[in-house]
Design a protein around this motif. Structure first.
Motif, short mmCIF file in Angstrom:
data_model
loop_
_atom_site.label_atom_id
_atom_site.label_comp_id
_atom_site.label_asym_id
_atom_site.label_seq_id
_atom_site.Cartn_x
_atom_site.Cartn_y
_atom_site.Cartn_z
N ARG A 100 0.18 8.88 7.09
CA ARG A 100 0.59 8.07 8.22
C ARG A 100 -0.56 7.22 8.78
N ASN A 101 -0.24 5.94 8.99
CA ASN A 101 -1.17 4.96 9.56
C ASN A 101 -2.41 4.72 8.68
N THR A 102 -2.37 5.20 7.43
CA THR A 102 -3.53 5.03 6.55
C THR A 102 -3.17 4.40 5.21
N GLY A 103 -2.27 5.05 4.46
CA GLY A 103 -1.93 4.52 3.15
C GLY A 103 -1.13 5.51 2.34
N TYR A 104 -1.42 5.56 1.03
CA TYR A 104 -0.64 6.38 0.11
C TYR A 104 -1.58 7.14 -0.83
N THR A 141 -5.27 2.42 0.81
CA THR A 141 -4.68 1.70 1.93
C THR A 141 -3.78 0.57 1.44
N ARG A 142 -2.98 0.04 2.35
CA ARG A 142 -2.11 -1.09 2.05
C ARG A 142 -2.94 -2.28 1.56
N THR A 143 -4.08 -2.52 2.22
CA THR A 143 -4.95 -3.63 1.83
C THR A 143 -5.48 -3.44 0.42
N MET A 144 -5.89 -2.23 0.07
CA MET A 144 -6.40 -1.95 -1.27
C MET A 144 -5.32 -2.20 -2.32
N LEU A 145 -4.09 -1.80 -2.03
CA LEU A 145 -3.00 -1.99 -2.98
C LEU A 145 -2.65 -3.47 -3.11
N LEU A 146 -2.68 -4.20 -2.01
CA LEU A 146 -2.41 -5.64 -2.08
C LEU A 146 -3.43 -6.34 -2.97
N GLU A 147 -4.69 -5.92 -2.88
CA GLU A 147 -5.74 -6.54 -3.69
C GLU A 147 -5.63 -6.15 -5.15
N ARG A 148 -5.40 -4.87 -5.43
CA ARG A 148 -5.46 -4.38 -6.80
C ARG A 148 -4.17 -4.62 -7.59
N VAL A 149 -3.05 -4.66 -6.91
CA VAL A 149 -1.77 -4.81 -7.60
C VAL A 149 -1.26 -6.26 -7.55
N TRP A 150 -1.42 -6.92 -6.40
CA TRP A 150 -0.90 -8.27 -6.22
C TRP A 150 -1.99 -9.34 -6.17
N ASP A 151 -3.25 -8.92 -6.18
CA ASP A 151 -4.38 -9.84 -6.08
C ASP A 151 -4.32 -10.66 -4.79
N PHE A 152 -3.81 -10.06 -3.72
CA PHE A 152 -3.81 -10.70 -2.41
C PHE A 152 -5.08 -10.29 -1.67
N HIS A 153 -5.87 -11.26 -1.28
CA HIS A 153 -7.06 -10.97 -0.50
C HIS A 153 -6.83 -11.37 0.96
N PHE A 154 -5.57 -11.28 1.35
CA PHE A 154 -5.14 -11.53 2.73
C PHE A 154 -3.84 -10.77 2.93
N ASP A 155 -3.44 -10.60 4.16
CA ASP A 155 -2.20 -9.89 4.45
C ASP A 155 -1.05 -10.89 4.46
N PRO A 156 -0.11 -10.80 3.50
CA PRO A 156 0.98 -11.76 3.45
C PRO A 156 2.05 -11.53 4.52
N LEU A 172 -2.42 3.96 -8.48
CA LEU A 172 -2.33 5.22 -7.72
C LEU A 172 -2.83 6.40 -8.55
N MET A 173 -2.53 6.40 -9.85
CA MET A 173 -2.95 7.51 -10.70
C MET A 173 -4.46 7.48 -10.95
N ARG A 174 -5.02 6.29 -11.08
CA ARG A 174 -6.47 6.19 -11.25
C ARG A 174 -7.20 6.66 -9.99
N GLY A 175 -6.54 6.54 -8.87
CA GLY A 175 -7.13 6.99 -7.61
C GLY A 175 -6.64 8.37 -7.20
N GLU A 176 -6.30 9.19 -8.17
CA GLU A 176 -5.72 10.52 -7.90
C GLU A 176 -6.47 11.26 -6.78
N GLY A 177 -5.70 11.70 -5.79
CA GLY A 177 -6.27 12.48 -4.71
C GLY A 177 -6.91 11.66 -3.61
N ARG A 178 -7.03 10.35 -3.81
CA ARG A 178 -7.65 9.48 -2.80
C ARG A 178 -6.57 8.67 -2.09
#
Length: 225
Positions: free
Chosen positions: A215-219, A171-186, A162-168
């Motif tokens: 809302r409806n986008t991400g963090y 999405t949930r999908t991006m976080l799943l990929e970058r933090v949990w290495d999920f390339h699918f929705d669990p 989140l800090m590396r993406g400051e101001g951006r």
């Protein structure tokens, strides 16, 4: 830390990624040399783990091109090509370390951590700051307004992303990929749960919130506007 793994053998790549993520790191896996070069020059990484024998553009050429682009990210070659001349060639191409296959993950992790502890070069960031929130990647410490904040490994990784993406907006999908290495929705609330825990630690005890839900986008994590 954020680590780029360039490896075309799926089993080996999964093995490395799983270990690095369990150790609390963010891990991006690329199986093609051209794609790896694009990723390495577009994103900021703390360490690169590069197999020499990858399709598209071999790992040696990838590291040479990265160095030609004035990018100083430490790189460790991980390969079955392990002769003395091969190791010398890898180091002269801009590699910082060389580990041959088969390998023990514990040794790879130790070498990755050792490279990350080297003094920062050029514009590599080992200390991330947003307003009064600071994350030290080397000491793995987080503070806000000078007060230490205890985070679990996955919370630390989530905050780093989140800090590396400051101001951006991430999405949930991006976080799943970058933090949990999920390339699918669990189909779980793992992201929402960790965001809630992180917010409780870095925001709720303080007057000004930094972590925002779009809302409806991400963090998005950003300083007060």
């Amino acid at each position: 830390m954020r680590i780029l793994v360039v490896e075309d053998d799926r089993r080996t790549a999964d093995y490395i990624a799983k270990g690095l993520i369990e150790a609390g790191h963010v891990c991006d896996v690329i199986d093609d040399g051209h794609d790896a070069l694009f990723q390495a020059t577009r994103e900021q990484y703390d360490v690169m783990v590069v197999d020499r024998m990858v399709p598209g553009l071999d790992g040696l050429s990838v590291v040479k091109a990265v160095r030609a682009a004035k990018i100083k990210t430490p790189a460790i070659f991980l390969t079955s090509v392990g002769g003395v001349d091969d190791r010398v060639e890898g180091l002269e191409a801009g590699g910082d370390d060389y580990l041959t296959k088969p390998f023990a993950f514990s040794e790879l992790l130790a070498r990755v951590n050792a490279l990350a502890r080297r003094p920062p070069v050029q514009d590599q960031k080992t200390l991330l700051k947003i307003a009064d929130l600071a994350l030290d990647l080397i000491r793995r410490q987080v503070t806000r307004h000078g007060q230490p904040i205890e985070l679990q490994p996955r919370e630390f990784t989530l905050l780093e992303v989140l800090m590396r993406g400051e101001g951006r907006v991430l999405t949930r999908t991006m976080l799943l990929e970058r933090v949990w290495d999920f390339h699918f929705d669990p189909k779980t609330s793992v992201v929402e749960t960790h965001i809630s825990r992180l917010r409780a630690k870095i925001d709720k005890p303080f007057e000004v919130p930094l972590l925002h839900t779009v809302r409806n986008t991400g963090y998005c994590l950003h300083a007060p506007r």
